[in-house]
Design a protein around this motif. Structure first.
Motif, short mmCIF file in Angstrom:
data_model
loop_
_atom_site.label_atom_id
_atom_site.label_comp_id
_atom_site.label_asym_id
_atom_site.label_seq_id
_atom_site.Cartn_x
_atom_site.Cartn_y
_atom_site.Cartn_z
N THR A 1 6.00 4.70 1.82
CA THR A 1 5.90 6.15 1.62
C THR A 1 6.97 6.55 0.61
OG1 THR A 1 5.13 6.52 3.88
CG2 THR A 1 5.99 8.42 2.69
N THR B 1 2.43 -7.26 5.11
CA THR B 1 1.97 -6.01 4.51
C THR B 1 3.12 -5.02 4.45
OG1 THR B 1 -0.27 -6.34 5.38
CG2 THR B 1 0.34 -4.10 4.71
N LYS C 1 3.85 -1.20 3.91
CA LYS C 1 3.28 0.15 3.84
C LYS C 1 4.38 1.12 3.41
CE LYS C 1 -0.56 -0.28 7.06
NZ LYS C 1 -1.24 0.31 8.24
N SER D 1 0.84 -1.19 0.00
CA SER D 1 0.00 0.00 0.00
C SER D 1 0.88 1.24 0.00
CB SER D 1 -0.92 0.01 1.23
OG SER D 1 -0.16 0.11 2.42
N GLY D 2 0.30 2.37 -0.46
CA GLY D 2 1.00 3.66 -0.40
C GLY D 2 1.79 4.04 -1.64
#
Length: 265
Positions: A125, A121, A123, A66-67
């Motif tokens: 940035t 997961t 994550k 994600s991200g």
């Protein structure tokens, strides 16, 4: 007077008869419950250990990402090299973070999270470009910390170009020797990040000649002498006020924010 008999002396050595101390303290039923509880804890601990380290129920089966904005989840998964089939508890999350940081400099930070019972997961940035540097037909993106993190074939939209106009002689050479190119880039980044929104939207390039000689070129051809990367907030306010007061000016100078100036029409 007759002394104590042999039987009496034996009774004194043996002490009073009765149940052991633990039985006297907890009672037979209480002691039995303690023993049963201890045995149960041993079995539960063994079961938990087997579940985490030996069972097929908590092995890595999926990796979700994600991200991402520019990067694709597939690319992140490939670079992470998460070992599918390994016990979830045994996955080295720090090693995954290190691999991603090395393989994909566009990633600023990543959290590697165990999602029980069988998922990892990631994550992510990503770094955001605040300036870019032209290099031949390509463009190097620079983030808010001055890190040059990616080379792309198309200039990022809405991001000013960074022009390092530092020569090998004179005052610009002295500034380069004193501060180094990386420091000058960071100063340009500081300036770009402090621009008022109305100015940032129209800034086409940030030019660095020396530490205290940074200027802007706007999309309509107007220029701004900014000076160093110090007192940026004051300079931004002075520039905004000056542009409103002198809308026809072609050059603005806020290098001394308490005495801004404009020229041209």
């Amino acid at each position: 007077m007759a002394g104590s008999t042999t039987a009496e002396r034996g009774e004194r050595r043996q002490g009073p008869s009765g149940p052991p101390p633990l039985v006297r303290r907890f009672g037979r039923r209480g002691l039995r419950r303690i023993i049963v509880s201890a045995v149960a804890l041993v079995f539960l601990g063994s079961g938990a250990f087997w579940l985490l380290y030996g069972s097929d129920l908590v092995r890595v089966e999926r990796v979700s990402v994600s991200g991402t904005r520019v990067l694709t989840p597939e690319r992140v998964r490939d670079a992470a090299e998460v070992p599918l089939g390994e016990q979830l508890i045994s996955v080295d999350t720090k090693a995954i973070e290190a691999r991603l940081g090395t393989a994909l400099p566009r990633i600023d930070t990543v959290d590697v999270i165990r999602s029980w019972p069988s998922d990892i997961t990631l994550k992510v940035t990503e770094r955001t470009p605040v300036l870019f540097v032209r290099k031949g037909g390509e463009f190097i993106e620079v983030d808010e910390e001055g890190v040059r993190f990616a080379t792309v074939s198309k200039a990022p939209e809405g991001v000013p170009a960074l022009e390092l106009a530092v020569s090998g002689s004179g005052s610009t050479a002295a500034s380069l020797r004193r501060f180094g190119e990386d420091r000058l880039v960071r100063e340009a980044v500081r300036v770009a990040g402090a621009l008022p929104a109305s100015v940032a939207r129209t800034t086409r390039s940030v030019k660095v000649r020396s530490y205290d000689d940074i200027s802007l070129e706007l999309a309509d051809g107007r220029t701004v002498g900014w000076g160093s990367g110090e007192k940026n907030a004051e300079k931004g306010r002075s520039l905004t006020a000056l542009m409103k007061a002198e809308p026809g000016a072609r050059h603005f100078d806020v290098s001394v924010p308490t005495a801004p100036a404009s020229a041209g029409s």
